[in-house]
Design a protein around this motif. Structure first.
Motif, PDB file in Angstrom:
ATOM      1  N   ASP A  54      84.663  44.218  19.413  1.00  0.00           N
ATOM      2  CA  ASP A  54      83.264  44.081  19.616  1.00  0.00           C
ATOM      3  C   ASP A  54      82.805  43.328  20.725  1.00  0.00           C
ATOM      4  O   ASP A  54      81.956  43.553  21.494  1.00  0.00           O
ATOM      5  N   GLU A  80      83.046  45.838  23.517  1.00  0.00           N
ATOM      6  CA  GLU A  80      81.686  46.687  23.572  1.00  0.00           C
ATOM      7  C   GLU A  80      80.333  45.904  24.080  1.00  0.00           C
ATOM      8  O   GLU A  80      79.812  46.450  24.738  1.00  0.00           O
ATOM      9  N   LYS A  81      80.430  44.710  23.916  1.00  0.00           N
ATOM     10  CA  LYS A  81      79.586  43.612  24.640  1.00  0.00           C
ATOM     11  C   LYS A  81      79.538  43.529  26.091  1.00  0.00           C
ATOM     12  O   LYS A  81      78.750  43.723  26.917  1.00  0.00           O
ATOM     13  N   GLN A 111      80.632  46.098  27.894  1.00  0.00           N
ATOM     14  CA  GLN A 111      80.234  47.372  28.189  1.00  0.00           C
ATOM     15  C   GLN A 111      78.674  47.423  28.585  1.00  0.00           C
ATOM     16  O   GLN A 111      78.292  47.538  29.561  1.00  0.00           O
ATOM     17  N   GLU A 112      77.979  46.519  27.613  1.00  0.00           N
ATOM     18  CA  GLU A 112      76.699  46.558  27.592  1.00  0.00           C
ATOM     19  C   GLU A 112      76.222  45.481  28.751  1.00  0.00           C
ATOM     20  O   GLU A 112      75.374  46.066  29.475  1.00  0.00           O
TER      21      GLU A 112
END
Length: 199
Positions: A105, A108-109, A111-112
């Motif tokens: 997770d 993923e953050k 990446q954002e």
């Protein structure tokens, strides 16, 4: 007051999570052992009730019901009461799995955040903070071998999750209120325009 009425159930659950997290931090392994025994006793009582219900219910109505669940609850309840220390080991394994989930997770953050920075968009600070917190917690879970510290980590995670849920509830409530007020103003403007046309 309106916020409390609409989100009373969710807030109560958050409060329970916070209390549970605090107890984990304070009592750790002993608390888990006692909790396992309590849950085991409840499951044994439920298992006995379901088993009895199977035999006192008419065969046509009881077919495929009660007995399987009753015996399953009985077995699980007995295991939890007799081997309550196993729950500590199970939680330790779950924490390792949780660490992996936290890493995924967090990535993923990240990446954002990188996407927003490259596109020169705003609102990248919140996901960055979230990613840092998740990575730190994941590393703590993997590095700390002492079981007591694992339970303390679990307690911290539960408290943080509960506080985050409260934050989300407040944020969504404010957004909903703002949207509602905006829609109300739009409706009033439409009514005023219609009244002007009639005049």
């Amino acid at each position: 007051m309106e916020f409390l009425k609409k989100n009373a159930t969710a807030l109560v659950w958050c409060l329970i999570e916070i209390i549970f997290g605090v107890l984990l931090i304070v009592e750790s392994a002993e608390f888990i052992r006692i909790l396992a025994i309590i849950v085991g006793v409840i499951m044994i009582i439920g298992g006995v009730m379901l088993t009895v219900m199977y035999f006192v219910t008419k065969p046509q109505e009881a077919k495929g019901k009660y007995l399987f669940n009753g015996l399953t609850y009985l077995a699980l309840g007995i295991v939890l009461c007799v081997k309550s220390q196993w729950l500590s080991t199970l939680i330790a394994v779950i924490l390792v799995i949780l660490a992996v989930v936290l890493f995924v997770d967090a990535f993923e953050k990240i990446q954002e955040v990188c996407d927003k920075l490259r596109l020169k968009e705003k609102k990248w600070i919140a996901p960055l903070i979230g990613a840092v917190i998740e990575i730190v917690l994941a590393i703590l879970v993997l590095v700390i071998s002492d079981q007591r510290w694992l339970f303390i980590t679990l307690g911290i995670l539960i408290i943080l999750e509960a506080l985050y849920s409260v934050f989300v509830l407040i944020f969504l409530s404010r957004v909903h209120k703002a949207v509602t007020e905006e829609a109300k103003k739009s409706d009033e403007n439409v009514i005023d325009l219609e009244d002007d046309k009639k005049d």
